[in-house]
Design a protein around this motif. Structure first.
Motif, mmCIF file in Angstrom:
data_model
loop_
_atom_site.group_PDB
_atom_site.id
_atom_site.type_symbol
_atom_site.label_atom_id
_atom_site.label_comp_id
_atom_site.label_asym_id
_atom_site.label_seq_id
_atom_site.Cartn_x
_atom_site.Cartn_y
_atom_site.Cartn_z
ATOM 1 N N GLU A 42 46.594 62.269 76.601
ATOM 2 C CA GLU A 42 45.860 63.403 77.161
ATOM 3 C C GLU A 42 44.368 63.246 76.832
ATOM 4 N N PRO A 43 43.491 63.783 77.690
ATOM 5 C CA PRO A 43 42.048 63.578 77.519
ATOM 6 C C PRO A 43 41.493 63.956 76.154
ATOM 7 N N ILE A 44 42.061 64.969 75.494
ATOM 8 C CA ILE A 44 41.523 65.366 74.188
ATOM 9 C C ILE A 44 41.596 64.221 73.191
ATOM 10 N N TYR A 45 42.565 63.327 73.358
ATOM 11 C CA TYR A 45 42.704 62.226 72.415
ATOM 12 C C TYR A 45 41.668 61.123 72.660
ATOM 13 N N PHE A 46 41.094 61.101 73.864
ATOM 14 C CA PHE A 46 39.980 60.181 74.080
ATOM 15 C C PHE A 46 38.758 60.672 73.308
ATOM 16 N N ALA A 47 38.600 61.992 73.227
ATOM 17 C CA ALA A 47 37.527 62.549 72.394
ATOM 18 C C ALA A 47 37.751 62.162 70.937
ATOM 19 N N VAL A 48 38.997 62.228 70.496
ATOM 20 C CA VAL A 48 39.332 61.816 69.123
ATOM 21 C C VAL A 48 38.965 60.349 68.915
ATOM 22 N N ALA A 49 39.268 59.507 69.898
ATOM 23 C CA ALA A 49 38.998 58.071 69.783
ATOM 24 C C ALA A 49 37.508 57.758 69.695
ATOM 25 N N LEU A 50 36.683 58.602 70.296
ATOM 26 C CA LEU A 50 35.231 58.400 70.269
ATOM 27 C C LEU A 50 34.608 58.768 68.924
ATOM 28 N N LEU A 51 35.219 59.720 68.239
ATOM 29 C CA LEU A 51 34.588 60.318 67.060
ATOM 30 C C LEU A 51 34.364 59.371 65.884
ATOM 31 N N PRO A 52 35.270 58.436 65.569
ATOM 32 C CA PRO A 52 35.035 57.580 64.396
ATOM 33 C C PRO A 52 33.691 56.860 64.402
ATOM 34 N N CYS A 53 33.286 56.347 65.547
ATOM 35 C CA CYS A 53 31.993 55.659 65.614
ATOM 36 C C CYS A 53 30.862 56.612 65.240
ATOM 37 N N ALA A 54 30.877 57.810 65.819
ATOM 38 C CA ALA A 54 29.802 58.775 65.563
ATOM 39 C C ALA A 54 29.755 59.190 64.094
ATOM 40 N N ARG A 55 30.919 59.444 63.498
ATOM 41 C CA ARG A 55 30.940 59.914 62.105
ATOM 42 C C ARG A 55 30.693 58.780 61.121
ATOM 43 N N LEU A 56 31.297 57.631 61.373
ATOM 44 C CA LEU A 56 31.176 56.535 60.411
ATOM 45 C C LEU A 56 29.756 55.989 60.345
ATOM 46 N N TRP A 57 29.119 55.761 61.475
ATOM 47 C CA TRP A 57 27.768 55.184 61.459
ATOM 48 C C TRP A 57 26.775 56.140 60.802
ATOM 49 N N LEU A 58 26.950 57.435 61.030
ATOM 50 C CA LEU A 58 26.100 58.423 60.364
ATOM 51 C C LEU A 58 26.303 58.349 58.849
ATOM 52 N N TRP A 59 27.540 58.258 58.433
ATOM 53 C CA TRP A 59 27.863 58.184 57.003
ATOM 54 C C TRP A 59 27.321 56.894 56.400
ATOM 55 N N LEU A 60 27.492 55.781 57.073
ATOM 56 C CA LEU A 60 26.999 54.497 56.568
ATOM 57 C C LEU A 60 25.473 54.512 56.442
ATOM 58 N N GLY A 61 24.808 55.063 57.459
ATOM 59 C CA GLY A 61 23.355 55.128 57.413
ATOM 60 C C GLY A 61 22.856 55.875 56.194
ATOM 61 N N ASN A 62 23.595 56.901 55.789
ATOM 62 C CA ASN A 62 23.186 57.690 54.629
ATOM 63 C C ASN A 62 23.664 57.107 53.307
ATOM 64 N N GLN A 63 24.635 56.212 53.350
ATOM 65 C CA GLN A 63 25.141 55.605 52.127
ATOM 66 C C GLN A 63 24.375 54.340 51.724
ATOM 67 N N LEU A 64 23.897 53.591 52.699
ATOM 68 C CA LEU A 64 23.197 52.338 52.397
ATOM 69 C C LEU A 64 21.929 52.606 51.595
ATOM 70 N N LYS A 65 21.763 51.865 50.536
ATOM 71 C CA LYS A 65 20.591 52.033 49.669
ATOM 72 C C LYS A 65 19.553 50.972 50.042
ATOM 73 N N GLU A 66 18.670 51.362 50.931
ATOM 74 C CA GLU A 66 17.632 50.451 51.411
ATOM 75 C C GLU A 66 16.278 51.161 51.391
ATOM 76 N N THR A 67 15.242 50.382 51.178
ATOM 77 C CA THR A 67 13.890 50.924 51.249
ATOM 78 C C THR A 67 13.250 50.467 52.559
ATOM 79 N N GLU A 68 12.076 50.973 52.841
ATOM 80 C CA GLU A 68 11.385 50.595 54.074
ATOM 81 C C GLU A 68 10.962 49.132 54.074
ATOM 82 N N CYS A 69 11.005 48.497 52.919
ATOM 83 C CA CYS A 69 10.660 47.074 52.829
ATOM 84 C C CYS A 69 11.807 46.184 53.300
#
Length: 237
Positions: A153-180
């Motif tokens: 059902e279409p709602i599960y395609f929304a579920v399938a999309l969500l991991p990319c959106a949540r994981l990349w946001l989380w990774l971006g905030n977890q990585l310890k990097e400076t502007e250098c």
């Protein structure tokens, strides 16, 4: 705080029932009172998120010593992913007519992905992704998307999309990097975002029954594993 309150693993409380004149305790499935399926899916996948952060590709990005070729290969695969998922969203936006909120979700996500895909292709001076050969990890990821699109059902395609959106946001905030760090741009680009604006109300509305939560969890975790495998396959030491 409510002890991280029932962090949505389905869990069991005893229920007193009578069988043949005898009272016995049987398991009862209980969902959180406000049924936050959106948070449940993420909370039950924390182990996969943490494993992804530890893969060599991301660890060398964090250190700043990732070979540029690996990053270029990763970006090429990601652009292919972006375009192929945009194509699937286009199909979903045309196919799903009801209910209206799911139809609107597909249309809105398609427009967002389409604009981003067009801008990305332009940025990298590409006309299309027709000559990009997907790696085995990416091939499986896209195949799993297609399977959900065609069989669920279409709602599960929304579920399938969500991991990319949540994981990349989380990774971006977890990585310890400076502007250098040469890869700071990737971190910075992925530190901001509000996927809950698009997904939370929708998932919490339609994922209310135990069997729906079970299926959504399976799909979400499979896509989280596909994300992990994509990052892991991008640099194997």
């Amino acid at each position: 705080m409510r002890s991280n309150w029932i962090r949505l693993s389905l869990f069991f409380l005893p229920l007193l029932m009578t069988f043949g004149g005898e009272s016995v305790l049987v398991p009862r499935i209980l969902l959180p009172s406000d049924n936050d399926a959106y948070e449940l899916l993420w909370d039950k996948s924390q182990d996969i998120a943490k494993q992804t952060l530890e893969v060599p590709f991301l660890q060398h990005m964090q250190l700043g010593d990732l070979q540029a070729d690996y990053y270029v290969d990763f970006m090429i695969q990601d652009i292919n992913y972006l375009v192929k998922v945009t194509d699937m969203l286009k199909e979903m936006s045309e196919k799903v007519k009801a209910p209206k909120d799911i139809s609107d979700f597909m249309k809105n996500r398609y427009e967002s992905y389409r604009k981003y895909a067009e801008a990305t292709l332009k940025k990298f001076n590409l006309n299309s992704v027709s000559n990009i050969k997907a790696t085995p990890a990416m091939e499986k990821y896209l195949a799993d998307y297609k399977e959900v699109m065609e069989k669920e059902e279409p709602i599960y395609f929304a579920v399938a999309l969500l991991p990319c959106a949540r994981l990349w946001l989380w990774l971006g905030n977890q990585l310890k990097e400076t502007e250098c760090n040469a890869y700071y741009t990737w971190k910075k680009d992925n530190m901001q975002g509000h996927p809950e604006k698009h997904y939370k109300a929708l998932l919490n509305k339609y994922l209310t029954k135990p069997e729906q939560i079970k299926k959504a969890t399976e799909i979400f975790q499979r896509q989280m594993k596909n994300e992990h495998d994509f990052f892991e396959s991008s640099l194997q030491e």
